[in-house]
Scaffold this active site. Structure first.
Site, PDB file in Angstrom:
ATOM      1  CD  GLU A 165      13.321 -71.804 -54.905  1.00  0.00           C
ATOM      2  OE1 GLU A 165      12.325 -71.903 -55.634  1.00  0.00           O
ATOM      3  OE2 GLU A 165      13.305 -72.043 -53.704  1.00  0.00           O
ATOM      4  N   GLY A 218      10.846 -72.477 -52.325  1.00  0.00           N
ATOM      5  CA  GLY A 218      11.883 -72.061 -51.390  1.00  0.00           C
ATOM      6  C   GLY A 218      11.540 -70.819 -50.602  1.00  0.00           C
ATOM      7  N   GLY A 277      12.940 -64.746 -57.104  1.00  0.00           N
ATOM      8  CA  GLY A 277      11.999 -65.741 -57.586  1.00  0.00           C
ATOM      9  C   GLY A 277      11.734 -65.567 -59.071  1.00  0.00           C
ATOM     10  CB  ILE A 278       9.639 -67.243 -61.333  1.00  0.00           C
ATOM     11  CG1 ILE A 278       9.464 -67.294 -62.848  1.00  0.00           C
ATOM     12  CG2 ILE A 278       8.368 -67.643 -60.616  1.00  0.00           C
ATOM     13  CD1 ILE A 278       9.203 -68.702 -63.355  1.00  0.00           C
ATOM     14  N   GLY A 279       9.008 -64.182 -62.248  1.00  0.00           N
ATOM     15  CA  GLY A 279       7.944 -63.233 -62.547  1.00  0.00           C
ATOM     16  C   GLY A 279       8.472 -61.889 -62.997  1.00  0.00           C
ATOM     17  N   GLY A 280       7.545 -60.959 -63.186  1.00  0.00           N
ATOM     18  CA  GLY A 280       7.889 -59.638 -63.688  1.00  0.00           C
ATOM     19  C   GLY A 280       8.741 -58.838 -62.735  1.00  0.00           C
ATOM     20  CE  LYS A 282     -10.309 -67.233 -65.513  1.00  0.00           C
ATOM     21  NZ  LYS A 282     -10.665 -68.669 -65.746  1.00  0.00           N
TER      22      LYS A 282
END
Length: 450
Positions: A245, A343, A220-223, A370
């Site tokens: 994907e 996905g 996937g995406i990210g660190g 936060k």
């Protein structure tokens, strides 16, 4: 260049202002996805949106704020929808200016064909080639299906588009097009790799221990995917495949290190299969006219039946929260839409059916809000409004910085025990108490004395 194709191009070249006159009230209008945002056509449509009514705008992961939406903040003429909320859509959802459309990603093309009724597709492409074809660049996904089904098709040319080979559905011929406009040739979106955390490195250690020669990767995406990509590039692993994907910068590093060859894949042997790409010019230049890359519609890349045809699929995905019942929430924080199903469900399901395959849900055990307060991502139960992305019946592996657990076939009490052991130690006592209160254990369990 074909004389006939060149003649057709000259006939169909026009201004963006003229092209968007094809849009009619009541239309479903599609903007091409991810990095291929049709900025020129969007600006032109914004100029005439007040002439229209009941326009339904769709895309997958907008990467620019649509000017057409900002021109109609009261939403009297147009509604914005997204099949996968990225940063832009998330912000606009928070303002009530965008709406998420839930979809199981691999079913997207079939949904469009059955229920879409597409009016106008506005699609960014590279320049026409000598055969009269325009390439869709680093996006196939559902764009190719919108092209197949739309009443009218308008192309916006961006000369910076890499030629991304198929697969299938990666190109469109000039004969299929109503209008072509020249865009401003802006550089493609640059998505630098996310900076990994110390926890990403710890989770990556557990993931790498599950990896074997010949594994077929989905990242996937990210660190975390970046760390895994780096670890693979520096590892002794060999003959890995890639069927995912998304393609990202780390794919280039793994390929150039000789780790990804695809020689053990059962389908698309030797190919790096994907449906879209997001990264920097390093990635786009790697993909340009590179026959090792194969762009397919998402109905192929993400179909669990197709995924399972390759052996040893390693599907590595992230989540926001998991409860003691092992329900995975990856797209919302309560009712707030953060992302989309994407996905994840497709690949977790497909990986389990792959011979030797493993579907991993990876997440840090905590997050800090936060105000500086630390919260557990392992929770007794999902909060009201939180959406289940992967049902507990589909979950296979869960990984945090405290370990990895295989959950398939496990009863609820064993799943709860495993999740508590994956949680941060500061939150385990409260999770044990909650488990008792929910009667997740009856007797002879490791938490009887707590």
């Amino acid at each position: 260049m074909s004389t006939k194709a060149q003649q057709l191009l000259q006939q169909k070249m026009t201004t963006a202002e003229e092209a968007v006159k094809l849009v009619r009230s009541g239309d479903y209008v599609f903007y091409s996805e991810f990095a291929m945002y049709p900025a020129g056509l969007d600006a032109a449509l914004a100029e005439r949106i007040h002439e229209l009514s009941d326009i339904k705008l769709y895309s997958v992961s907008y990467t620019q704020t649509p000017k057409v939406i900002m021109a109609d903040l009261e939403q009297r003429h147009i509604m914005m929808n997204d099949w996968h909320c990225g940063v832009v859509s998330r912000r606009m959802c928070d303002q009530g200016l965008c709406h998420y459309s839930p979809v199981t990603y691999h079913q997207g093309p079939r949904i469009i064909k059955k229920y879409g009724n597409i009016g106008v597709a506005m699609v960014v492409v590279g320049p026409m080639d000598e055969k009269g074809y325009f390439n869709l660049g680093p996006v196939n996904s559902v764009t190719s299906t919108h092209i197949e089904t739309a009443r009218n098709i308008i192309l916006e040319i961006n000369a910076n588009t890499p030629v991304c080979l198929g697969g299938n559905g990666e190109s469109i011929h000039i004969s299929q097009v109503d209008y072509v406009v020249q865009g401003d040739n802006a550089p493609l979106l640059q998505l630098p790799p996310a900076v990994p955390t110390d926890i990403d490195y710890k989770i990556a250690d557990y993931v790498m221990a599950e990896m074997s020669d010949g594994a077929c990767l989905q990242l996937g995406i990210g660190g975390l995917p970046n760390v895994i990509g780096d670890r693979i590039a520096d590892s002794d692993l060999k003959e890995l495949g890639f069927h995912s994907e998304m393609m990202m910068d780390s794919c280039v590093d793994m390929y150039e290190a000789g780790k990804i060859t695809g020689t053990r894949k059962n389908i698309d042997r030797g190919k790096m299969v994907t449906t879209f790409a997001l990264g920097t010019n390093k990635l786009y230049e790697f993909m340009d006219n590179n026959p090792v890359c194969a762009m397919y519609p998402v109905s192929y890349t993400n179909d669990p039946r197709i995924i399972a045809l390759n052996d040893r699929v390693m599907a590595i995905n992230s989540a926001m929260e998991i409860d003691l019942f092992t329900q995975v929430a990856s797209e919302t924080n309560g009712p707030r839409q953060i992302s989309g199903t994407g996905g994840q469900l497709d690949f977790i399901f497909g990986a389990f059916n792959s011979h030797g395959g493993k579907g991993l849900i990876c997440l840090p055990s905590t997050y800090t809000d936060k105000e500086g307060n630390v919260h557990s991502r392992i929770v007794p139960g999902l909060s009201m409004g939180t959406i289940v992305t992967v049902p507990r019946s589909i979950v296979q592996y869960v990984v945090t910085e405290y370990g990895i657990a295989q959950l398939k076939g496990m009863p609820t009490w064993m799943r709860a025990e495993a999740m508590i052991e994956l949680a941060h130690p500061d939150f385990r006592d409260s999770l044990i108490k909650a488990g008792h209160e929910m009667k997740l254990w009856t007797r002879n369990n490791k938490f009887d004395n707590i």
